[in-house]
Design a protein around this motif. Sequence first.
Motif, short mmCIF file in Angstrom:
data_model
loop_
_atom_site.label_atom_id
_atom_site.label_comp_id
_atom_site.label_asym_id
_atom_site.label_seq_id
_atom_site.Cartn_x
_atom_site.Cartn_y
_atom_site.Cartn_z
N MET A 51 0.77 -1.38 0.05
CA MET A 51 0.24 0.01 0.04
C MET A 51 0.88 1.54 0.26
O MET A 51 2.05 1.23 0.43
CB MET A 51 -1.07 -0.04 1.61
N ILE A 52 0.16 2.45 -0.08
CA ILE A 52 0.73 3.34 -0.52
C ILE A 52 0.06 4.35 0.86
O ILE A 52 -0.94 4.02 1.11
CB ILE A 52 1.23 4.07 -1.53
N VAL A 53 1.62 5.13 1.65
CA VAL A 53 0.95 5.81 2.59
C VAL A 53 0.22 6.84 2.05
O VAL A 53 0.45 8.16 1.02
CB VAL A 53 1.62 6.52 3.98
N GLN A 54 -0.90 6.94 2.25
CA GLN A 54 -1.71 8.21 2.77
C GLN A 54 -1.26 9.96 3.48
O GLN A 54 -1.34 9.30 4.05
CB GLN A 54 -3.01 8.32 2.58
N PRO A 55 -1.66 10.67 2.86
CA PRO A 55 -1.37 12.07 4.46
C PRO A 55 -2.80 11.70 4.69
O PRO A 55 -4.01 11.10 5.33
CB PRO A 55 -1.72 12.67 2.60
N GLY A 56 -2.08 11.89 6.49
CA GLY A 56 -2.50 11.82 7.88
C GLY A 56 -2.74 10.33 8.45
O GLY A 56 -3.33 9.80 9.12
N ASP A 57 -1.89 9.63 7.67
CA ASP A 57 -2.34 7.92 8.49
C ASP A 57 -1.24 7.40 8.81
O ASP A 57 -0.31 8.17 8.55
CB ASP A 57 -1.49 6.93 7.08
N THR A 58 -1.55 6.77 10.04
CA THR A 58 -0.40 6.89 10.81
C THR A 58 -0.35 4.68 10.58
O THR A 58 -1.21 4.63 10.38
CB THR A 58 -0.95 7.08 12.53
N ILE A 79 4.69 -4.93 10.11
CA ILE A 79 4.80 -4.35 9.43
C ILE A 79 5.77 -3.34 9.28
O ILE A 79 7.77 -3.57 8.28
CB ILE A 79 4.14 -3.67 9.26
N ARG A 80 6.28 -3.34 10.42
CA ARG A 80 7.91 -2.84 11.08
C ARG A 80 9.18 -3.62 10.39
O ARG A 80 10.00 -3.37 10.15
CB ARG A 80 8.61 -2.26 12.36
N ARG A 81 8.57 -4.99 10.56
CA ARG A 81 10.07 -6.06 10.47
C ARG A 81 9.82 -6.11 9.04
O ARG A 81 11.13 -6.18 7.92
CB ARG A 81 9.84 -7.34 10.91
N LEU A 82 8.98 -6.10 8.20
CA LEU A 82 8.62 -6.28 6.55
C LEU A 82 9.76 -5.08 5.72
O LEU A 82 10.02 -5.59 4.79
CB LEU A 82 7.74 -6.88 6.11
N ARG A 95 6.03 3.80 -0.05
CA ARG A 95 4.80 1.84 -0.06
C ARG A 95 5.57 1.42 1.27
O ARG A 95 6.51 0.99 1.22
CB ARG A 95 5.81 1.84 -1.61
N LEU A 96 4.41 0.73 1.89
CA LEU A 96 4.39 -0.97 2.72
C LEU A 96 3.79 -1.29 1.69
O LEU A 96 3.13 -2.06 1.92
CB LEU A 96 3.43 0.02 4.00
N THR A 97 5.15 -2.67 2.57
CA THR A 97 4.54 -4.34 2.04
C THR A 97 3.97 -4.55 3.44
O THR A 97 4.12 -3.69 3.98
CB THR A 97 5.59 -5.01 2.32
N LEU A 98 2.45 -4.97 3.08
CA LEU A 98 1.87 -5.83 4.54
C LEU A 98 1.79 -6.91 4.71
O LEU A 98 2.44 -7.82 3.63
CB LEU A 98 0.77 -5.36 4.26
N PRO A 99 1.58 -7.20 6.02
CA PRO A 99 1.69 -9.24 6.62
C PRO A 99 0.59 -9.66 5.26
O PRO A 99 -0.42 -9.12 4.98
CB PRO A 99 1.22 -8.74 7.37
#
Length: 102
Positions: A51-58, A79-82, A95-99
């Motif tokens: 996923m792509i982090v959107q403005p305001g996402d934590t 998520i931190r590990r991946l 860009r975040l890889t999700l479990p």
Amino acid sequence: MRRHPRNPPIRLTRRGRIVLFCLLLAVAGGLITLVSAPGQAADEPGPAPVMIVQPGDTLWDIATRHSGGRGRDATIEEIRRLNHLDGYSVDAGQRLTLPRRG
């Protein structure tokens, strides 16, 4: 002094032999089932969700939306590990890889 006669060998009745045979069949069937069941490692994994982090996402918001059956905290750590994240902050557009959900 009185001696006890030697114990005679155990003899199974017809019913006992049938019960023993059924028990052995059940154990053999259970072992065959365990050995023949494919494990999760046998399944071909698809691509990991991204996923792509959107403005305001934590990271907490993202983990809450994608935690599935596991807890939010475990999802955050995964998520931190991946993504090899040192901290808990993410930037818009990242860009975040999700479990995988399981």
